[in-house]
Design a protein around this motif. Structure first.
Motif, PDB file in Angstrom:
ATOM      1  N   UNK A 127     116.997  73.994   3.570  1.00 23.00           N
ATOM      2  CA  UNK A 127     116.866  72.536   3.505  1.00 23.00           C
ATOM      3  C   UNK A 127     115.631  72.070   4.260  1.00 23.00           C
ATOM      4  N   UNK A 128     115.350  72.689   5.409  1.00 25.94           N
ATOM      5  CA  UNK A 128     114.153  72.333   6.181  1.00 25.94           C
ATOM      6  C   UNK A 128     112.883  72.647   5.405  1.00 25.94           C
ATOM      7  N   UNK A 129     112.875  73.803   4.738  1.00 26.85           N
ATOM      8  CA  UNK A 129     111.680  74.215   4.006  1.00 26.85           C
ATOM      9  C   UNK A 129     111.426  73.341   2.783  1.00 26.85           C
ATOM     10  N   UNK A 130     112.459  72.675   2.295  1.00 22.35           N
ATOM     11  CA  UNK A 130     112.308  71.785   1.156  1.00 22.35           C
ATOM     12  C   UNK A 130     111.869  70.388   1.572  1.00 22.35           C
ATOM     13  N   UNK A 131     111.841  70.152   2.879  1.00 23.35           N
ATOM     14  CA  UNK A 131     111.473  68.832   3.384  1.00 23.35           C
ATOM     15  C   UNK A 131     110.038  68.844   3.888  1.00 23.35           C
ATOM     16  N   UNK A 132     109.178  68.038   3.268  1.00 26.74           N
ATOM     17  CA  UNK A 132     107.777  67.970   3.689  1.00 26.74           C
ATOM     18  C   UNK A 132     107.663  67.467   5.123  1.00 26.74           C
ATOM     19  N   UNK A 133     108.541  66.518   5.494  1.00 31.51           N
ATOM     20  CA  UNK A 133     108.485  65.965   6.850  1.00 31.51           C
ATOM     21  C   UNK A 133     108.813  67.018   7.894  1.00 31.51           C
ATOM     22  N   UNK A 134     109.834  67.839   7.592  1.00 32.93           N
ATOM     23  CA  UNK A 134     110.221  68.882   8.542  1.00 32.93           C
ATOM     24  C   UNK A 134     109.138  69.944   8.639  1.00 32.93           C
ATOM     25  N   UNK A 135     108.535  70.308   7.509  1.00 36.64           N
ATOM     26  CA  UNK A 135     107.461  71.307   7.528  1.00 36.64           C
ATOM     27  C   UNK A 135     106.296  70.806   8.367  1.00 36.64           C
ATOM     28  N   UNK A 136     106.001  69.503   8.271  1.00 33.29           N
ATOM     29  CA  UNK A 136     104.931  68.935   9.082  1.00 33.29           C
ATOM     30  C   UNK A 136     105.231  69.096  10.566  1.00 33.29           C
ATOM     31  N   UNK A 137     106.487  68.883  10.936  1.00 40.00           N
ATOM     32  CA  UNK A 137     106.868  69.061  12.340  1.00 40.00           C
ATOM     33  C   UNK A 137     106.768  70.531  12.739  1.00 40.00           C
ATOM     34  N   UNK A 138     107.210  71.404  11.813  1.00 38.40           N
ATOM     35  CA  UNK A 138     107.096  72.842  12.062  1.00 38.40           C
ATOM     36  C   UNK A 138     105.651  73.205  12.399  1.00 38.40           C
ATOM     37  N   UNK A 139     104.743  72.771  11.510  1.00 37.13           N
ATOM     38  CA  UNK A 139     103.342  73.155  11.665  1.00 37.13           C
ATOM     39  C   UNK A 139     102.754  72.609  12.962  1.00 37.13           C
ATOM     40  N   UNK A 140     103.266  71.489  13.416  1.00 38.16           N
ATOM     41  CA  UNK A 140     102.733  70.913  14.636  1.00 38.16           C
ATOM     42  C   UNK A 140     103.236  71.581  15.897  1.00 38.16           C
ATOM     43  N   UNK A 141     104.377  72.272  15.806  1.00 35.11           N
ATOM     44  CA  UNK A 141     105.001  72.780  17.025  1.00 35.11           C
ATOM     45  C   UNK A 141     105.254  74.277  17.055  1.00 35.11           C
ATOM     46  N   UNK A 142     105.150  74.952  15.907  1.00 33.07           N
ATOM     47  CA  UNK A 142     105.659  76.316  15.840  1.00 33.07           C
ATOM     48  C   UNK A 142     104.676  77.406  16.200  1.00 33.07           C
ATOM     49  N   UNK A 143     103.382  77.098  16.243  1.00 28.11           N
ATOM     50  CA  UNK A 143     102.411  78.164  16.477  1.00 28.11           C
ATOM     51  C   UNK A 143     102.494  78.714  17.887  1.00 28.11           C
ATOM     52  N   UNK A 144     103.154  77.949  18.782  1.00 27.14           N
ATOM     53  CA  UNK A 144     103.267  78.420  20.164  1.00 27.14           C
ATOM     54  C   UNK A 144     104.568  79.171  20.419  1.00 27.14           C
ATOM     55  N   UNK A 145     105.398  79.349  19.367  1.00 35.40           N
ATOM     56  CA  UNK A 145     106.665  80.023  19.565  1.00 35.40           C
ATOM     57  C   UNK A 145     106.441  81.459  20.039  1.00 35.40           C
ATOM     58  N   UNK A 146     107.360  81.944  20.840  1.00 37.05           N
ATOM     59  CA  UNK A 146     107.253  83.287  21.395  1.00 37.05           C
ATOM     60  C   UNK A 146     107.229  84.327  20.276  1.00 37.05           C
ATOM     61  N   UNK A 147     106.160  85.102  20.216  1.00 39.86           N
ATOM     62  CA  UNK A 147     106.074  86.150  19.197  1.00 39.86           C
ATOM     63  C   UNK A 147     107.137  87.214  19.422  1.00 39.86           C
ATOM     64  N   UNK A 148     107.496  87.445  20.686  1.00 36.76           N
ATOM     65  CA  UNK A 148     108.521  88.445  20.983  1.00 36.76           C
ATOM     66  C   UNK A 148     109.884  88.003  20.465  1.00 36.76           C
ATOM     67  N   UNK A 149     110.156  86.688  20.541  1.00 36.51           N
ATOM     68  CA  UNK A 149     111.428  86.174  20.039  1.00 36.51           C
ATOM     69  C   UNK A 149     111.497  86.304  18.524  1.00 36.51           C
ATOM     70  N   UNK A 150     110.408  85.964  17.836  1.00 35.94           N
ATOM     71  CA  UNK A 150     110.369  86.119  16.382  1.00 35.94           C
ATOM     72  C   UNK A 150     110.540  87.574  15.985  1.00 35.94           C
ATOM     73  N   UNK A 151     109.859  88.447  16.692  1.00 34.90           N
ATOM     74  CA  UNK A 151     109.930  89.875  16.393  1.00 34.90           C
ATOM     75  C   UNK A 151     111.357  90.394  16.594  1.00 34.90           C
ATOM     76  N   UNK A 152     111.985  89.946  17.685  1.00 33.86           N
ATOM     77  CA  UNK A 152     113.354  90.386  17.958  1.00 33.86           C
ATOM     78  C   UNK A 152     114.303  89.927  16.856  1.00 33.86           C
ATOM     79  N   UNK A 153     114.171  88.663  16.442  1.00 33.15           N
ATOM     80  CA  UNK A 153     115.043  88.139  15.390  1.00 33.15           C
ATOM     81  C   UNK A 153     114.834  88.896  14.081  1.00 33.15           C
TER      82      UNK A 153
END
Length: 541
Positions: A46-72
Motif C-alpha cells: 500500500x505504501x509503494x502504491x502511494x506517491x505521497x508515501x514514496x516521496x516521504x520514503x525518498x526524503x528520509x530513507x537514505x540514512x537508514x542503517x545498512x546493517x539493519x537492512x542487511x539483517x532483515x
C-alpha cells in the motif's frame, strides 16, 4: 520510515528463527509467521502504491542503517530457503553471502522432488507464498525507494542488501517453483509468486540486477522456463499475467532474449506435437493468447474482478516492445499478422466507457506506429479509423483545453495518436478521406471554400505559398481542427511537429491549402522545415 519497515519485517520473521533453532516448523508458529508476513507485505504494498508515501520514503530513507537492512534481508532469505529445504533449519542463520549462495543451490536442487510439493498440506504453501511475496516486495522497495541516487555502475553489489535474493541458487529455485504443479484451485499459487519474484530479481539497471538478468537468460534457461509457463494450460489468469510481465520486461531490457524465446517455443511445440510441421514463435503464442482474452466469455472486458483487460494490455505492450514492424514482416506468419490486425480493429470499436478498454486502445495506438501498411486499408473498411479519431479528439481535449503546455506529459498523451493517424493516412487514401472529413467536416466546407475564393482574389501571390492569411480561415474555437491548429505553436517540440505533420498530410502536402486552413502565423515555422519559405538563419528548425 525505512527503519520501522525493516524492524517490522524482523519481528514477523522471529518465529522462523525460533522454529529453526528447535529444528522443526511447528504448525502454530507457521500460521503466526504467515499472518505476520502477510500484514507486513500488505502494508508495504500500500505504501509503494502511494506517491505521497514514496516521496516521504525518498526524503528520509537514505540514512537508514545498512546493517539493519542487511539483517532483515538475510533473515528473510534464510527463512525462505529453510522453508523449501527444512534440513537447512539446523544451520545457523548468520552465514556469509557465499554460504548463503550454496544453501540456495541446495534448496533449488530439492524443489522438483521434495515431499513439500507432493504433500497436500496447504500450510506449507501459504507460508512459502508469503515468503516469496515478502522477498519480491523487499526487492521492489529497495529498487523503487532505497537504492541510492548513483548511476547503476557506481552502486557496488556487495553493499546491496538484496544480493542473496539475486544469487544463482535463488533464481534457479524460483524457476523450478514456477514449474511445479499445484494440487487443486484452493492451494496458494506458489508458481505465480515465484514468477513475481523472478520479475523483481531481474528488474532494474544497477550492476547486480543487470548481471542477474544476464544469468537468468544466458545460463539458467530462463527463457525456456518462461515459455513453458506461458504454454501451460488451465492456469490461473493472475499467474499467466505475471509470466507475461516477465516476458514483456525481458524483450524490452534484454533484446536477445526474444530469439531464445522463439527457439524455446519451437522446441516445446515440436515435442508436444511432433506430427505438425508448421513453425511456432513468441508472436504467434502472444496473438493467440490475446485472441483468447478478447474473445472468451463473458464479453470483454468483464466485471471489475475480471483481469483479462490487464492481460490484453500486457500482451499489447509486449508486442510493441518486440517491434514487429513491416521490415520484419516476412519473418512472421501471414495468418498471425492478419489475426492480430482483426483483433486490434475489434478492440478499437469497443466503447470507451470502461477505463480498462481505453488503456488497451492506447496500447493499440502505439502498436499501429509500426504496423504493416496493409492494416490501414483493413481499418478503413472495417470501421477502425473513426475510433482512432475519437481517441485523438479526447486526448486533444485533455491537453489543449484542460492542461495546456505541460511538456512531456502533453507529448505522451497526443504524439502517438497523431503519428499513428498520419502513418495510416499516408498508407491509404481511404483513411486519409475519413480523417480529413472528421477534422474538416464536409458541412463546413462550403463556408471555407467561399472564404478561400475571397482570400485568393484579395491576395494574388506567386511562389510555392499562394496565400498569406495570418489566421485560419475557418477554425471555430472548440472544434477538432481548432485544437489541432493550437498544437502548431505548442512549446513542446514533438507535440508541435506531430500536430503540424498530420495537418500537412490532411492538406495533401499543399503549402497553400496548409496556410488557408491553419493560418500563415501558425504555419510559417513548419513551412520553413519543409523548405517552402526561407526562415532567418537564427531560427532553429
Amino acid at each position: 520510515m525505512a527503519e520501522p519497515v525493516a524492524k517490522r519485517l524482523l519481528a514477523a520473521l522471529n518465529t522462523a528463527i525460533e522454529s529453526s533453532e528447535s529444528q522443526k516448523l511447528e504448525s502454530e508458529l507457521r500460521t503466526k509467521m504467515t499472518t505476520s508476513l502477510k500484514q507486513w507485505s500488505d502494508d508495504l504494498e500500500n505504501d509503494l502504491l502511494s506517491a505521497a508515501v514514496i516521496s516521504k520514503f525518498r526524503g528520509n530513507d537514505l540514512s537508514v542503517s545498512s546493517s539493519l537492512l542487511k539483517e532483515a534481508a538475510n533473515r528473510l532469505h534464510f527463512s525462505l530457503i529453510s522453508t523449501v529445504e527444512p534440513s537447512l533449519c539446523s544451520e545457523d542463520g548468520s552465514i556469509t553471502d557465499r554460504e548463503a549462495g550454496e544453501a540456495s543451490c541446495r534448496a533449488a536442487n530439492v524443489v522438483s522432488d521434495s515431499i513439500l510439493f507432493n504433500s497436500d498440506n496447504s500450510q506449507y504453501f501459504s507460508l512459502l507464498v508469503e515468503l516469496l511475496r515478502a522477498a519480491g516486495l523487499f526487492m521492489r522497495w529497495h529498487e523503487q525507494v532505497l537504492q541510492p541516487p548513483l548511476s547503476p555502475s557506481e552502486y557496488v553489489s556487495v553493499n546491496n542488501p538484496t544480493v542473496r535474493f539475486k544469487s544463482e541458487g535463488m533464481i534457479l529455485m524460483c524457476s523450478k517453483l514456477l514449474d511445479i504443479d499445484i494440487a487443486g484451485d484452493n492451494f496458494p499459487d506458489v508458481p505465480r509468486f515465484a514468477s513475481i519474484y523472478l520479475f523483481r530479481a531481474t528488474y532494474g539497471n544497477d550492476s547486480l540486477t543487470t548481471s542477474t538478468r544476464k544469468l537468468f537468460v544466458e545460463s539458467l534457461g530462463g527463457c525456456s522456463c518462461l515459455m513453458k509457463a506461458l504454454l501451460k494450460g488451465n492456469q490461473p489468469l493472475s499467474r499467466l499475467l505475471s509470466v507475461l510481465r516477465n516476458i514483456h520486461h525481458l524483450v524490452s531490457s534484454y533484446p536477445s532474449s526474444r530469439a531464445k524465446m522463439d527457439r524455446a517455443i519451437e522446441m516445446l511445440m515440436t515435442d508436444t506435437f511432433p506430427e505438425k510441421e508448421e513453425k511456432h514463435d513468441l508472436l504467434q503464442v502472444l496473438v493467440a493468447t490475446l485472441a483468447w482474452a478478447f474473445q472468451s466469455k463473458p464479453t470483454f472486458p468483464g466485471d471489475s474482478s475480471d483481469r483479462r483487460a490487464e492481460l490484453a494490455l500486457e500482451i499489447l505492450r509486449a508486442l510493441f516492445a518486440m517491434d514487429a514492424e513491416v521490415s520484419s514482416k516476412s519473418h512472421y506468419s501471414q495468418e498471425t499478422m492478419t489475426q492480430l490486425g482483426i483483433i486490434l480493429c475489434e478492440l478499437l470499436k469497443l466503447p470507451n466507457s470502461d477505463a480498462r478498454v481505453f488503456q488497451c486502445k492506447l496500447a493499440v495506438v502505439a502498436l499501429l506506429l509500426n504496423a504493416p501498411n496493409e492494416y490501414a486499408q483493413y481499418l478503413a473498411i472495417h470501421g477502425g479509423i473513426k475510433p482512432l479519431v475519437d481517441i485523438m479528439t479526447y486526448q486533444l481535449s485533455v491537453v489543449v483545453v484542460e492542461r495546456t503546455n505541460s511538456g512531456a506529459e502533453d507529448a505522451a498523451a497526443v504524439v502517438p495518436i497523431l503519428l499513428a493517424l498520419k502513418k495510416l493516412a499516408q498508407a491509404s487514401s481511404a483513411v486519409l478521406k475519413i480523417v480529413k472529413e472528421e477534422v474538416f467536416p464536409p458541412d463546413a466546407e462550403f463556408i471555407f471554400q467561399e472564404k478561400v475564393k475571397a482570400e485568393m482574389i484579395k491576395n494574388q501571390i506567386g511562389g510555392q505559398v499562394k496565400a498569406n492569411n495570418m489566421a485560419p480561415l475557418d477554425a471555430p474555437k472548440g472544434t477538432l481542427r481548432w485544437k489541432l491548429i493550437r498544437l502548431m505553436t505548442w512549446t513542446e517540440s514533438n507535440v508541435k511537429r506531430s500536430g503540424s505533420e498530420l495537418l500537412w498530410t490532411l492538406c495533401g502536402g499543399d503549402p497553400t491549402q496548409f496556410v488557408l486552413r491553419t493560418g500563415f502565423g501558425n504555419a510559417v515555422h513548419f513551412l520553413g522545415v519543409k523548405g517552402c519559405v526561407t526562415l532567418p538563419k537564427e531560427v532553429d528548425i
